[in-house]
Design a protein around this motif. Structure first.
Motif, PDB file in Angstrom:
ATOM      1  N   THR A  68      -7.213  -3.223  10.455  1.00  0.00           N
ATOM      2  CA  THR A  68      -6.153  -2.946  11.438  1.00  0.00           C
ATOM      3  C   THR A  68      -4.828  -2.539  10.791  1.00  0.00           C
ATOM      4  O   THR A  68      -4.258  -1.490  11.113  1.00  0.00           O
ATOM      5  N   HIS A  69      -4.305  -3.351   9.896  1.00  0.00           N
ATOM      6  CA  HIS A  69      -2.920  -3.178   9.453  1.00  0.00           C
ATOM      7  C   HIS A  69      -2.748  -2.086   8.399  1.00  0.00           C
ATOM      8  O   HIS A  69      -1.660  -1.517   8.298  1.00  0.00           O
ATOM      9  N   VAL A  70      -3.786  -1.786   7.639  1.00  0.00           N
ATOM     10  CA  VAL A  70      -3.659  -0.686   6.665  1.00  0.00           C
ATOM     11  C   VAL A  70      -3.336   0.628   7.385  1.00  0.00           C
ATOM     12  O   VAL A  70      -2.347   1.291   7.055  1.00  0.00           O
ATOM     13  N   PHE A 218     -11.682   5.826   0.679  1.00  0.00           N
ATOM     14  CA  PHE A 218     -12.126   4.477   1.024  1.00  0.00           C
ATOM     15  C   PHE A 218     -11.098   3.500   0.482  1.00  0.00           C
ATOM     16  O   PHE A 218     -10.457   3.759  -0.539  1.00  0.00           O
ATOM     17  N   TYR A 219     -10.940   2.406   1.193  1.00  0.00           N
ATOM     18  CA  TYR A 219     -10.148   1.303   0.650  1.00  0.00           C
ATOM     19  C   TYR A 219     -10.983   0.032   0.746  1.00  0.00           C
ATOM     20  O   TYR A 219     -11.987  -0.008   1.461  1.00  0.00           O
ATOM     21  N   GLN A 220     -10.598  -0.987   0.007  1.00  0.00           N
ATOM     22  CA  GLN A 220     -11.490  -2.124  -0.189  1.00  0.00           C
ATOM     23  C   GLN A 220     -10.868  -3.465   0.181  1.00  0.00           C
ATOM     24  O   GLN A 220      -9.653  -3.616   0.244  1.00  0.00           O
ATOM     25  N   TYR A 260       3.180 -12.172   9.986  1.00  0.00           N
ATOM     26  CA  TYR A 260       2.707 -12.927   8.825  1.00  0.00           C
ATOM     27  C   TYR A 260       1.186 -12.880   8.781  1.00  0.00           C
ATOM     28  O   TYR A 260       0.521 -12.915   9.811  1.00  0.00           O
ATOM     29  N   PHE A 261       0.658 -12.770   7.578  1.00  0.00           N
ATOM     30  CA  PHE A 261      -0.782 -12.550   7.411  1.00  0.00           C
ATOM     31  C   PHE A 261      -1.388 -13.575   6.455  1.00  0.00           C
ATOM     32  O   PHE A 261      -0.675 -14.234   5.697  1.00  0.00           O
ATOM     33  N   ASN A 262      -2.694 -13.660   6.495  1.00  0.00           N
ATOM     34  CA  ASN A 262      -3.425 -14.546   5.584  1.00  0.00           C
ATOM     35  C   ASN A 262      -4.016 -13.797   4.398  1.00  0.00           C
ATOM     36  O   ASN A 262      -4.319 -14.401   3.369  1.00  0.00           O
ATOM     37  N   TYR A 263      -4.209 -12.492   4.538  1.00  0.00           N
ATOM     38  CA  TYR A 263      -4.786 -11.674   3.456  1.00  0.00           C
ATOM     39  C   TYR A 263      -3.906 -10.463   3.155  1.00  0.00           C
ATOM     40  O   TYR A 263      -3.519 -10.223   2.026  1.00  0.00           O
ATOM     41  N   TYR A 264      -3.600  -9.720   4.195  1.00  0.00           N
ATOM     42  CA  TYR A 264      -2.864  -8.458   4.046  1.00  0.00           C
ATOM     43  C   TYR A 264      -1.431  -8.696   3.567  1.00  0.00           C
ATOM     44  O   TYR A 264      -0.744  -9.608   4.017  1.00  0.00           O
ATOM     45  N   ASN A 265      -0.982  -7.857   2.642  1.00  0.00           N
ATOM     46  CA  ASN A 265       0.435  -7.758   2.289  1.00  0.00           C
ATOM     47  C   ASN A 265       0.662  -6.373   1.679  1.00  0.00           C
ATOM     48  O   ASN A 265      -0.278  -5.592   1.530  1.00  0.00           O
ATOM     49  N   LYS A 267       1.391  -5.295  -1.364  1.00  0.00           N
ATOM     50  CA  LYS A 267       0.701  -5.001  -2.630  1.00  0.00           C
ATOM     51  C   LYS A 267      -0.796  -4.809  -2.419  1.00  0.00           C
ATOM     52  O   LYS A 267      -1.412  -3.921  -3.011  1.00  0.00           O
ATOM     53  N   ILE A 268      -1.372  -5.666  -1.575  1.00  0.00           N
ATOM     54  CA  ILE A 268      -2.802  -5.519  -1.247  1.00  0.00           C
ATOM     55  C   ILE A 268      -3.045  -4.150  -0.612  1.00  0.00           C
ATOM     56  O   ILE A 268      -4.013  -3.448  -0.943  1.00  0.00           O
ATOM     57  N   HIS A 269      -2.165  -3.764   0.298  1.00  0.00           N
ATOM     58  CA  HIS A 269      -2.276  -2.458   0.959  1.00  0.00           C
ATOM     59  C   HIS A 269      -2.307  -1.334  -0.077  1.00  0.00           C
ATOM     60  O   HIS A 269      -3.222  -0.499  -0.077  1.00  0.00           O
ATOM     61  N   MET A 270      -1.313  -1.319  -0.951  1.00  0.00           N
ATOM     62  CA  MET A 270      -1.198  -0.247  -1.941  1.00  0.00           C
ATOM     63  C   MET A 270      -2.410  -0.221  -2.875  1.00  0.00           C
ATOM     64  O   MET A 270      -2.953   0.842  -3.170  1.00  0.00           O
TER      65      MET A 270
END
Length: 286
Positions: A68-70, A218-220, A260-265, A267-270
């Motif tokens: 969703t958030h990416v 693709f992203y992971q 606020y998220f539990n996984y996504y942020n 740096k994770i996005h990039m």
């Protein structure tokens, strides 16, 4: 423990994961799927469809946040969203957190899945089905996308694996229709399985999407429930800049939304678009 039943996933012929069933909560055939819901001491409640794990209470947030958030934070202005599948309500829950989104259309083939998940997985949807922006359509998404005249900024395909009735949602015709239903520079994303064990399916998706989108990637994410390593999400758009978002801008976007998220942020996005070399090697050859 010797009285407990063991459930074995059927996605792969020669290997797969096992779960101890602490308590069987539901088992039945819907018109479209064979559904089982059970409790496991580590993963909480688990739902399987046609012998394949779909979601668990424990780690669903990873999958749903990333799918969703990416795309939403990559794009400058998502207003109209189409969710394909997603009957457990997790994608809908995450989309609804973005108050600037004006309309959400969700097309799910099996009303039974929605009802079951409201009952057994209430935290997946967290009352998102009551959101006034939602239009819920019970239909075959491949037929809906072919016939609708509506256009969307973002299409999220949260389908089962390409088996059974989910197979049509990985077809050339489906991707072509999704492209037609996107506004200029819209984004299409979809779950695409675990590359290490589903390489053939992922390569097929890659080749098909490249016929319709200028920027296919693709992203992971690493979701413990999905057996076999790195889980991939496909990304298709004609606007390369969405993937090249500036890190500081992204951080500010997230901060301004006060989500606020539990996984996504940020740096994770990039970094999620930085794939392991064995995946890049295979994609380069295709």
């Amino acid at each position: 423990m010797h009285n407990q039943k063991i459930w074995h996933e059927k996605l792969y012929n020669n290997l797969g994961q096992y779960f101890l069933i602490d308590q069987l909560l539901y088992e039945n055939k819907t018109p479209y799927h064979e559904v089982k819901i059970f409790k496991n001491s580590i993963m909480g409640k688990i739902m399987t469809i046609d012998g394949v794990v779909q979601t668990t209470e424990k780690d669903e947030f990873i999958y749903h946040e990333m799918l969703t958030h990416v795309p939403i934070f990559s794009h400058e202005s998502i207003k109209k969203v189409l969710i394909i599948g997603g009957g457990d309500g997790g994608i809908l829950r995450e989309v609804c957190r973005h108050m600037n989104i004006e309309s959400i259309t969700m097309v799910e083939i099996d009303l039974n899945i929605i009802s079951l998940c409201k009952k057994y997985f209430p935290n997946h949807s967290k009352n998102a089905y009551n959101d006034s922006r939602l239009k819920l359509i019970i239909d075959d998404a491949s037929i809906f996308i072919k016939n609708t005249k509506k256009k969307f900024d973002l299409i999220i395909s949260d389908s089962t694996d390409p088996i059974g009735c989910g197979k049509k949602l990985f077809s050339l015709e489906f991707y072509s229709n999704c492209k037609k239903r996107l506004v200029k520079n819209g984004i299409f994303v979809s779950q695409n399985g675990v590359f290490f064990l589903q390489k053939k399916e992922i390569l097929l998706t890659y080749k098909k999407l490249k016929k319709y989108f200028y920027d296919v990637q693709f992203y992971q994410a690493h979701v413990p429930t999905y057996y076999g390593g790195t889980m991939l999400f496909c990304w298709g758009t004609d606007h390369k800049a969405w993937r090249k978002i500036n890190f500081k801008d992204l951080k500010l976007k997230i901060k301004n939304k006060q989500l606020y998220f539990n996984y996504y942020n940020a740096k994770i996005h990039m970094n999620s678009f930085n794939l392991p070399q064995y995946i890049l090697n295979t994609l380069d050859k295709s």
